[in-house]
Design a protein around this motif. Structure first.
Motif: not given
Length: 137
Positions: A1-3, A103-112, A114-129
């Motif tokens: 990944m370039k960006k 909904l996915i939240l990801a933290v990416l870091t650049r190494q040289n 190339t960007w790589r994912i350092r942390a990823l969390e995936n949350v299912t959309l649900t009705n809270p009730r």
């Protein structure tokens, strides 16, 4: 990944090809991954091990469609992204064909360069009730 903006489409391409080597290559060696059920793993081998069995079975005919929401550059070489992800499960899934939005939240870091994912969390959309899955418009 370039960006950082490349992450959603790269993740989608690896998933849709059911290519676990390609999926693993998106992550930093010490990356963490939290799937939509709250299962936490650390490291590329563990991330691949979490996904390989489901891509051989219940998600063998699944596809993802990802859509970038935003990118926030936190510091030089560090970015946080959010993106929508729609999983379309096929006939291989015990519940049959269906869709799930997350909904996915990801933290990416650049190494040289190339960007790589350092942390990823995936949350299912649900009705809270009710706890029922929700598909976004």
């Amino acid at each position: 990944m370039k960006k950082p903006e490349d992450a959603p489409s790269a993740f989608q391409a690896a998933w849709n090809a059911h290519d676990m080597a390609a999926l693993g290559s998106l992550f930093d060696e010490n990356a963490t991954f939290v799937n939509r059920f709250g299962h936490y793993v650390r490291g590329i081998d563990a991330i691949v091990a979490l996904h390989a069995p489901i891509h051989e079975t219940i998600y063998s005919d699944s596809t993802l469609e990802n859509e970038l929401i935003d990118v926030s550059h936190m510091a030089e070489g560090v970015a946080v992204i959010h993106f929508w992800s729609r999983l379309t499960a096929g006939a291989a899934h015990p519940a049959g064909p269906h869709e799930v939005d997350t909904l996915i939240l990801a933290v990416l870091t650049r190494q040289n360069e190339t960007w790589r994912i350092r942390a990823l969390e995936n949350v299912t959309l649900t009705n809270p009730r009710s706890g029922e899955p929700v598909l976004r418009g």
